[in-house]
Design a protein around this motif. Structure first.
Motif, PDB file in Angstrom:
ATOM      1  N   MET A   1       0.843  -1.188   0.000  1.00  0.00           N
ATOM      2  CA  MET A   1       0.000   0.000   0.000  1.00  0.00           C
ATOM      3  C   MET A   1       0.883   1.245   0.000  1.00  0.00           C
ATOM      4  N   ALA A   2       0.500   2.264  -0.718  1.00  0.00           N
ATOM      5  CA  ALA A   2       1.246   3.518  -0.768  1.00  0.00           C
ATOM      6  C   ALA A   2       1.171   4.215   0.589  1.00  0.00           C
ATOM      7  N   LEU A   3       2.257   4.902   0.924  1.00  0.00           N
ATOM      8  CA  LEU A   3       2.276   5.633   2.184  1.00  0.00           C
ATOM      9  C   LEU A   3       1.313   6.806   2.129  1.00  0.00           C
ATOM     10  N   ARG A   4       0.590   6.988   3.202  1.00  0.00           N
ATOM     11  CA  ARG A   4      -0.323   8.127   3.307  1.00  0.00           C
ATOM     12  C   ARG A   4       0.441   9.336   3.799  1.00  0.00           C
ATOM     13  N   ASN A   5      -0.043  10.482   3.436  1.00  0.00           N
ATOM     14  CA  ASN A   5       0.516  11.718   3.961  1.00  0.00           C
ATOM     15  C   ASN A   5      -0.139  11.971   5.317  1.00  0.00           C
ATOM     16  N   VAL A   6       0.426  11.377   6.340  1.00  0.00           N
ATOM     17  CA  VAL A   6      -0.157  11.459   7.677  1.00  0.00           C
ATOM     18  C   VAL A   6      -0.086  12.878   8.228  1.00  0.00           C
ATOM     19  N   SER A  42       9.516  23.356   7.402  1.00  0.00           N
ATOM     20  CA  SER A  42       9.636  23.196   5.949  1.00  0.00           C
ATOM     21  C   SER A  42       8.665  22.150   5.406  1.00  0.00           C
ATOM     22  N   GLN A  43       8.107  21.336   6.277  1.00  0.00           N
ATOM     23  CA  GLN A  43       7.064  20.388   5.887  1.00  0.00           C
ATOM     24  C   GLN A  43       5.677  20.946   6.194  1.00  0.00           C
ATOM     25  N   ARG A  49      -0.507  25.159   2.898  1.00  0.00           N
ATOM     26  CA  ARG A  49      -0.934  25.709   1.599  1.00  0.00           C
ATOM     27  C   ARG A  49      -1.781  24.693   0.829  1.00  0.00           C
ATOM     28  N   ARG A  50      -1.335  23.430   0.802  1.00  0.00           N
ATOM     29  CA  ARG A  50      -2.094  22.396   0.077  1.00  0.00           C
ATOM     30  C   ARG A  50      -3.470  22.181   0.703  1.00  0.00           C
ATOM     31  N   TRP A  86     -10.123   9.558   7.930  1.00  0.00           N
ATOM     32  CA  TRP A  86      -8.800   9.020   8.259  1.00  0.00           C
ATOM     33  C   TRP A  86      -8.823   8.313   9.617  1.00  0.00           C
ATOM     34  N   LEU A  87      -9.476   8.935  10.591  1.00  0.00           N
ATOM     35  CA  LEU A  87      -9.557   8.322  11.924  1.00  0.00           C
ATOM     36  C   LEU A  87     -10.300   6.987  11.882  1.00  0.00           C
ATOM     37  N   SER A  88     -11.259   6.870  10.976  1.00  0.00           N
ATOM     38  CA  SER A  88     -12.062   5.650  10.876  1.00  0.00           C
ATOM     39  C   SER A  88     -11.395   4.564  10.036  1.00  0.00           C
ATOM     40  N   ALA A  89     -10.438   4.931   9.208  1.00  0.00           N
ATOM     41  CA  ALA A  89      -9.785   3.965   8.315  1.00  0.00           C
ATOM     42  C   ALA A  89      -8.841   3.062   9.102  1.00  0.00           C
ATOM     43  N   GLU A  90      -8.630   1.864   8.593  1.00  0.00           N
ATOM     44  CA  GLU A  90      -7.699   0.930   9.216  1.00  0.00           C
ATOM     45  C   GLU A  90      -6.288   1.509   9.192  1.00  0.00           C
TER      46      GLU A  90
END
Length: 178
Positions: A1-6, A42-43, A49-50, A86-90
């Motif tokens: 699975m791709a990493l999520r932008n936590v 810097s992160q 902005r996004r 997100w909180l509800s996702a596994e």
């Protein structure tokens, strides 16, 4: 699975608690959140902005002093929805964390290696200081024990204290000079 932008969800969660400036968000990573997730300005600022471009947060300008303008960010209904999803996702198990000390320990061949005692003692001092900090946070934030209004925060802090306690015990037992 791709990493999520936590990071985006951490920011949404913090803003869901209360509107914050970018500076205040950065400071949250130096204290509470920093115990289990790190991020620097810097992160954080590009992520703000996004999130604003996607309509998940908004900001109001506020002036401090004569000239200093700053943005105070707040979560929108869309942002709150994304946070709740997100909180509800596994949650994926965390694997592959970077731990330079563990890598160095891996290459120690014998218990009489002259570097071992110093390495373990230095790590023990660091983790004892971290444990003291966590205990102080617990006393300051939860003087009467668990709080049902911040139960998750209490659980995370309790977990961090137990983790550091166990790590200190392991470092003490691993040291051949003790």
């Amino acid at each position: 699975m791709a990493l999520r932008n936590v990071l985006q969800f951490i920011i949404l969660g913090l803003l869901d608690q209360q509107p914050l400036t970018g500076y205040e968000l950065t400071k949250a990573f130096d204290s509470d959140i920093g115990e289990f997730w790190s991020a620097n300005h810097s992160q954080i600022y590009p992520q703000l902005r996004r999130l604003e471009q996607s309509g998940q947060i908004t900001h109001e300008e506020e002036v401090s002093g004569e000239k200093l303008a700053r943005k105070r960010y707040a979560v929108t209904a869309d942002g709150r929805g994304a946070l709740n999803d997100w909180l509800s996702a596994e949650t994926e198990p965390t694997v592959g964390g970077r731990d330079e000390f563990a890598v160095k320990m891996y290459f120690i061949k014998t218990p009489d290696d002259p570097r071992l005692a110093h390495m373990l003692a230095a790590q023990l001092r660091f983790h004892e200081q971290k444990l003291d900090h966590l205990k102080m946070q617990m006393t300051r934030k939860f003087p009467d024990g668990q709080n049902n209004n911040d139960y998750g925060h209490y659980l995370v802090l309790d977990h961090a204290i137990r983790r550091e306690t166990a790590y200190c015990e392991w470092l003490e037992s691993a040291n051949p000079n003790q």
